[in-house]
Design a protein around this motif. Structure first.
Motif, PDB file in Angstrom:
ATOM      1  N   LYS A  87      -5.072   8.868   0.732  1.00 55.16           N
ATOM      2  CA  LYS A  87      -5.533   8.467   2.031  1.00 55.16           C
ATOM      3  C   LYS A  87      -6.111   9.453   2.779  1.00 55.16           C
ATOM      4  N   ASN A 105      -5.920   3.463  -5.432  1.00 59.27           N
ATOM      5  CA  ASN A 105      -5.114   2.398  -4.423  1.00 59.27           C
ATOM      6  C   ASN A 105      -6.233   2.144  -3.108  1.00 59.27           C
ATOM      7  N   ASP A 106      -6.361   0.941  -2.944  1.00 58.67           N
ATOM      8  CA  ASP A 106      -7.131   0.364  -2.009  1.00 58.67           C
ATOM      9  C   ASP A 106      -8.678   0.636  -2.232  1.00 58.67           C
ATOM     10  N   ASP A 118      -5.273  -4.933   2.513  1.00 64.20           N
ATOM     11  CA  ASP A 118      -6.618  -4.746   1.901  1.00 64.20           C
ATOM     12  C   ASP A 118      -7.412  -5.784   1.364  1.00 64.20           C
ATOM     13  N   GLY A 166      -3.020  -3.901  -0.886  1.00 62.88           N
ATOM     14  CA  GLY A 166      -1.859  -4.390   0.133  1.00 62.88           C
ATOM     15  C   GLY A 166      -2.176  -5.758   0.769  1.00 62.88           C
TER      16      GLY A 166
HETATM   17 MG   LIG Z   1      -3.385  -0.554   0.446  1.00 65.93          MG
END
Ligand SMILES: [Mg+2]
Ligand SMILES: Cc1ncc(COP(=O)(O)OP(=O)(O)O)c(N)n1
Ligand SMILES: Cc1nc(C(=O)O)sc1CCOP(=O)(O)O
Length: 426
Positions: free
Chosen positions: A253, A281-282, A301, A298
């Motif tokens: 992140k 991720n993402d 997203d 998620g």
């Molecule tokens: Mg995410």
């Protein structure tokens, strides 16, 4: 040119086997793949008792992998009957005692089961490799092709497990592509080994079905923890794979895009050579730029259906789901698995609701996709999660239990054995 890997097919006499062993002593190679072709598809025995004895006494002890089908395994073990997966495991263990480093008992001609299952044994662990049983008469040469593909992957530097996984996928895709060919009048037709040259779709890995078993031990990296322990993303991933992680996600992140992308490209190489899928991720953009195996998104997203449009059919998409509706939507959108949590309280993901076992159970029962549990899972409670035995629950995803620790490989190895023991109990 030096020869890196040798693969043997039909060896018609004890004399030929002896010459082969002698030559391998004179000209050692990186790996020897022995495909013990001794029973023809029509059931004719192609190798007599003396040849079988030489296989067992001389050749197997210098083989890196032996790849008998069920009929050949039976013959090698004195015509024992092999009808079940457990019989295949026992056969693999017995053939292992004859000296090879690995044994792959191929279940293609096992009595009709929905999947084609092969059993790989390395002297300690069994790995079952499942694939769809392709309905086709064009199966001539599948065993030889599988062994040759294993040899080719080993020559390219793959680990044995990865080489076997790639080979199985290759044969499965070739059979699928060739199933409607009509050539010749014999009981078996040929299949097209060069299918990838004709259909770019296969390049997309359109048949690369996601293997839910990969969710068993899911390592999710964390930039803050890497910083805290002065560890590069690459080192974190290498250590997790060394410890037995079955899938990796880069959840960075705090990293700048450029830095993240460079690290991701390096991690893609590391994971590819170990046969461990790497997800991002993402960041769909980063996943595309580094040709990762997929992404995890998620609820806030990019929707999974849009991710699927961007990544295409052959990539893995995971979606975080906390409710039945989210699980249903993930399935409709074409996701491959669900991340469900937090099972326990966690500080790694801010303001994350805790679902507990009940919440996890609800999603597992309703899900049409394989599920990985996440959130506050560690060596102390991972066993209890797997022992729940919820349907679709294929493994656990962990962050701090691996990466907020001094030695990632040791923690990963410890967690893997806890999960294995728990599964054998559930
Ligand atoms: Mg995410
Ligand atoms: C395996 C797995 N499960 C869940 C998550 C959480 O993803 P998301 O909801 O997108 O939250 P962030 O990770 O983006 O904070 C995950 N990353 N992996
Ligand atoms: C990334 C993530 N997703 C979650 C979810 O509930 O979807 S919980 C979580 C953090 C998990 O970290 P740890 O293993 O350190 O608890």
């Amino acid at each position: 040119m030096s020869v890196d890997v040798v693969k043997t097919g039909m060896l018609p006499s004890a004399g030929v086997v002896k010459v082969l062993c002698e030559s391998l002593r004179k000209f050692p190679v990186k790996a020897l793949v022995v495909d013990p072709v001794m029973v023809s598809t029509s059931g004719d025995t192609l190798s007599g008792p003396s040849t079988l004895a030489t296989y067992r006494d001389e050749l197997f002890s210098v083989a890196d992998i032996v790849t008998p089908n069920v009929k050949e395994a039976s013959k090698l073990l004195g015509d024992v009957s092999l009808h079940t997966i457990s019989d295949m495991r026992n056969a693999a263990e017995s053939i292992y005692k004859l000296g090879p480093k690995y044994v792959l008992v191929k279940g293609g001609d096992m009595p009709d089961s929905s999947d084609a299952i092969d059993v790989l044994f390395d002297g300690k662990e069994f790995t079952e490799l499942r694939g769809p049983r392709i309905k086709t008469r064009n199966t001539h040469g599948t065993g030889c092709t599988l062994a040759s593909c294993i040899a080719a992957e080993l020559a390219k530097g793959a680990t044995m497990l990865h080489a076997v996984q790639v080979a199985k996928k290759f044969v499965e895709s070739a059979l699928y592509h060739s199933k409607d060919l009509v050539i010749g009048n014999g009981p078996q037709g040929p299949f097209d080994h060069l299918f990838e040259l004709k259909s770019p779709l296969y390049k997309m890995g359109s048949l690369q079905k996601f293997n839910p078993d990969n969710l068993f031990l899911y390592a999710v990296t964390d930039s803050g923890m890497n910083k805290k322990w002065d560890r590069s993303i690459k080192d974190a991933v290498k250590a997790a794979i060394e410890g037995g992680a079955t899938i990796v996600q880069l959840r960075e992140k705090d990293a700048d895009t450029r830095e993240f992308l460079e690290a991701a490209k390096a991690c893609v190489q590391i994971c590819k050579s170990s046969g461990v899928p790497l997800l991002i991720n993402d960041r769909i953009d980063v996943a595309l730029a580094c040709n990762a195996d997929g992404v995890h998104v998620g609820q806030s997203d990019m929707p999974a259906w849009e991710v699927r449009e961007l990544l295409g059919p052959g990539k893995i998409i995971g979606v975080s789901c906390k409710t039945l509706d989210q699980a249903e939507q993930a399935w409709k959108d074409g996701a491959d698995y669900i991340g469900c949590g937090g099972v326990f309280p966690t500080t790694t993901k801010k303001n994350n609701p805790t679902l507990g076992f009940e919440g996890l159970r609800t999603v597992c029962l309703a899900s049409k996709l394989p599920v990985v549990a996440i959130g506050g899972i560690n060596a102390g409670n991972a066993g209890s999660v797997m022992e729940l035995g919820f349907p679709n629950l294929k493994g656990v995803a962990v962050v701090s239990a691996l990466f907020d620790q001094e030695c990632v490989a040791i923690e990963t190895r410890n967690l893997r054995s806890i999960l294995k023991n728990a599964c054998s109990r559930s």
